[in-house]
Design a protein around this motif. Structure first.
Motif, short mmCIF file in Angstrom:
data_model
loop_
_atom_site.label_atom_id
_atom_site.label_comp_id
_atom_site.label_asym_id
_atom_site.label_seq_id
_atom_site.Cartn_x
_atom_site.Cartn_y
_atom_site.Cartn_z
N VAL A 289 31.47 71.07 69.78
CA VAL A 289 30.04 70.80 69.94
C VAL A 289 29.41 70.46 68.59
O VAL A 289 28.65 69.50 68.47
N ASN A 290 29.75 71.23 67.58
CA ASN A 290 29.17 71.01 66.24
C ASN A 290 29.63 69.70 65.62
O ASN A 290 28.92 69.11 64.79
N LEU A 291 30.82 69.25 66.02
CA LEU A 291 31.28 67.95 65.52
C LEU A 291 30.49 66.79 66.11
O LEU A 291 30.52 65.68 65.59
N GLY A 292 29.78 67.06 67.22
CA GLY A 292 28.98 66.02 67.86
C GLY A 292 29.62 65.41 69.09
O GLY A 292 29.31 64.27 69.46
N LEU A 293 30.50 66.17 69.75
CA LEU A 293 31.22 65.62 70.89
C LEU A 293 30.30 65.29 72.07
O LEU A 293 30.52 64.31 72.78
N VAL A 294 29.26 66.11 72.29
CA VAL A 294 28.37 65.88 73.44
C VAL A 294 27.72 64.50 73.33
O VAL A 294 27.74 63.71 74.27
N SER A 295 27.14 64.21 72.17
CA SER A 295 26.50 62.90 71.98
C SER A 295 27.51 61.77 72.09
O SER A 295 27.23 60.73 72.69
N LEU A 296 28.69 61.99 71.55
CA LEU A 296 29.73 60.97 71.59
C LEU A 296 30.15 60.67 73.03
O LEU A 296 30.35 59.52 73.42
N LEU A 297 30.28 61.72 73.84
CA LEU A 297 30.66 61.53 75.24
C LEU A 297 29.59 60.77 76.01
O LEU A 297 29.88 59.87 76.80
N LEU A 298 28.34 61.12 75.78
CA LEU A 298 27.24 60.44 76.47
C LEU A 298 27.15 58.98 76.08
O LEU A 298 26.90 58.10 76.92
N GLU A 299 27.38 58.68 74.81
CA GLU A 299 27.38 57.29 74.36
C GLU A 299 28.53 56.52 75.02
O GLU A 299 28.37 55.37 75.44
N THR A 300 29.68 57.18 75.10
CA THR A 300 30.85 56.56 75.73
C THR A 300 30.58 56.26 77.20
O THR A 300 31.03 55.24 77.74
N ASN B 185 19.01 68.22 74.43
CA ASN B 185 18.32 67.51 73.34
C ASN B 185 18.69 66.04 73.24
O ASN B 185 18.24 65.35 72.33
N ASN B 186 19.53 65.56 74.16
CA ASN B 186 19.94 64.16 74.11
C ASN B 186 19.25 63.38 75.22
O ASN B 186 19.35 63.72 76.40
N ALA B 187 18.55 62.32 74.83
CA ALA B 187 17.79 61.53 75.80
C ALA B 187 18.66 60.80 76.82
O ALA B 187 18.18 60.35 77.86
N LEU B 188 19.95 60.69 76.54
CA LEU B 188 20.85 59.99 77.47
C LEU B 188 21.33 60.87 78.61
O LEU B 188 21.83 60.35 79.61
N SER B 189 21.23 62.18 78.49
CA SER B 189 21.87 63.09 79.44
C SER B 189 21.50 62.80 80.88
O SER B 189 22.37 62.52 81.72
N MET B 190 20.23 62.88 81.21
CA MET B 190 19.82 62.69 82.61
C MET B 190 20.07 61.28 83.12
O MET B 190 20.65 61.10 84.21
N PRO B 191 19.68 60.23 82.37
CA PRO B 191 19.95 58.88 82.87
C PRO B 191 21.43 58.61 83.12
O PRO B 191 21.81 58.03 84.14
N VAL B 192 22.29 59.05 82.19
CA VAL B 192 23.72 58.81 82.33
C VAL B 192 24.29 59.56 83.52
O VAL B 192 25.03 58.99 84.35
N LEU B 193 23.97 60.84 83.64
CA LEU B 193 24.56 61.65 84.70
C LEU B 193 24.11 61.19 86.08
O LEU B 193 24.92 61.12 87.01
N VAL B 194 22.84 60.85 86.22
CA VAL B 194 22.34 60.39 87.52
C VAL B 194 22.95 59.03 87.87
O VAL B 194 23.31 58.78 89.02
N LYS B 195 23.09 58.18 86.86
CA LYS B 195 23.66 56.86 87.13
C LYS B 195 25.09 56.94 87.62
O LYS B 195 25.53 56.14 88.46
N LYS B 196 25.88 57.91 87.11
CA LYS B 196 27.29 58.01 87.46
C LYS B 196 27.51 58.51 88.89
O LYS B 196 28.59 58.34 89.44
#
Length: 444
Positions: free
Chosen positions: A302-313, A344-355
């Motif tokens: 998490v501290n390495l930034g994996l959550v943001s990286l996954l959402l971007e992917t 805290n990531n603005a992509l979370s909801m849009p990405v998850l709902v879209k999938k």
């Protein structure tokens, strides 16, 4: 008159070899002579072999026939007295001559096939590899591994023969043997063994046992961290095979090895190829979903930034990558640190709902599970992620999912999510879920 008739017949016989005919447009077409066709596929034979019944087939086709459990000749239906396939050099030579004669029709000459490797040949090479390991003869072992890898690449038939005769276990044992010494002394032989191992998938339990030794795993992590692009790719592919076993102790041991987490993360951040990225996600998934995984390892990711990286992917990616990335994200959201990063990531909801309902059933199940974990643990009085989910059309998507049907666990999560979302529906007017990414500023 008789001579001219004889010349016409001779010309006709020669023309018969070509078996030309005119197509619907009146153009000349070239038809493969019947004797040159494999009776099974009806294609031009590339490696004609004759059975004990005297019938000639293309090697690849008749081998598939026999491997499927058939013990009769496909044409005569006679029981085979022997499974020996005798190369038919005469037919092969005639086919090659025919190909050369008809180059003007775009026919390419078939290459002279190599003699397939036999089980005896393979066992002899593997025995020599074992001997070089005992002597710690790195150069000798490397030459033998290069040879067996070359044979495996010649044909699928060779590869099956090599794998069937236990090459995976022998090569894994060799990797374990040479990894006991300092890596800088055996880098070349270890690199060659690792490259050959990637051709031998899937591994049997014996091979996984050798790869699961402490020295072998340290070797794989070394290549994962310090190897060239090929070495890093081969190392993560071997680790993927290793973690697929049921031995959770090895997964935990791997997760606690110095540099392992960072190297796996780097393969996702700076991808080499889709195959290695998927393999890295698979290894990480096994690590974070292991029942006895140390929470510090998840926190490190998490501290390495994996959550943001996954959402971007996940914004734009194909099915296989989506499923694996969502699986890892679902595992990370079991932790408070992981959920906080997702909040805290603005992509979370849009990405998850879209999938949801857009990729596959598995991707939908993971997406719903992540949404459920985020919404259930929401602590802000204003609704926070629940309101965000409503804004991007989660309520409509979840209702549709219930109507279409899903597995019981997902259905339970959907029902609970709808109840949570319904409490905040009066606060926001839902938008079209197709506009999930409209006017969204990505945080990267």
């Amino acid at each position: 008159m008789m001579i001219s008739s004889w010349k016409r017949r001779r010309a006709a016989r020669r023309a018969g070899k070509l078996e030309q005919k005119r197509n619907e447009n009146g153009e000349m077409e070239l038809t493969i002579p019947r004797d040159f066709r494999c009776p099974i596929s009806l294609d031009l034979m590339k490696d004609p072999v004759t059975l004990s019944t005297g019938i000639t087939y293309d090697r690849e086709n008749i081998e598939k026939w026999i491997e499927a459990g058939n013990f009769t000749c496909p044409i005569t239906n006679q029981v085979l007295r022997s499974f020996e396939l005798i190369p038919n050099h005469m037919i092969r030579k005639r086919i090659q001559d025919w190909c050369v004669e008809n180059q003007s029709y775009g026919v390419e000459r078939i290459p002279t096939p190599r003699v397939p490797v036999s089980s005896m040949d393979v066992l002899e090479i593997l025995s020599k590899i074992n001997a070089t390991c005992k002597k710690q003869d790195g150069e000798g072992c490397r030459d033998l591994v290069v040879k067996i890898k070359s044979l495996a690449k010649e044909s699928e038939r060779n590869k099956r023969c090599i794998v069937t005769n236990g090459a995976g276990s022998v090569l894994s044992e060799a990797l374990e043997a040479f990894s006991r010494a300092p890596f800088d002394e055996n880098v070349e032989v270890l690199e060659e063994i690792l490259s050959a191992l990637t051709i031998m998938f899937p591994f049997d339990e014996e091979a996984k046992g050798f790869l699961g030794s402490s020295s072998a795993m340290h070797c794989l992590i070394w290549f994962l961290s310090s190897g060239d692009l090929s070495g890093r790719r081969n190392a993560v592919l071997a680790l993927r095979e290793l973690v697929s076993s049921s031995d959770q102790r090895k997964v935990n041991e791997l997760s606690e090895m110095e540099g392992a987490i960072e190297a796996l993360f780097k393969l996702i951040k700076d991808p080499i190829c889709p195959t290695s990225t998927k393999a890295s996600l698979t290894v990480i998934y096994h690590i974070i979903t292991s029942p006895s995984t140390n929470e510090k390892q998840v926190a490190k990711l998490v501290n390495l930034g994996l959550v943001s990286l996954l959402l971007e992917t996940l914004v734009e990616t194909e099915r296989g990558m989506s499923e694996k990335a969502l699986g890892v994200l679902d595992g990370i959201c079991n932790s408070e640190e992981g959920r906080e990063m997702a909040y805290n990531n603005a992509l979370s909801m849009p990405v998850l709902v879209k999938k949801i309902l857009r990729v596959s059933n598995l991707a939908t199940d993971f997406s719903v599970s992540i949404l459920w974990k985020l919404c259930k643990n929401e602590r802000r009085e204003d609704g926070g992620v629940l309101v965000e989910a409503l804004q991007v059309g989660a309520f409509q998507k979840l209702l549709l999912l219930l109507q279409l049907g899903c597995v019981d666990k997902t259905k339970e999560n959907v029902s609970e999510l709808l109840k949570l979302l319904n409490l905040h529906r009066n606060k926001i007017e839902c938008v079209d879920p197709m506009d999930n990414f409209k006017d969204l500023k990505r945080p990267f």
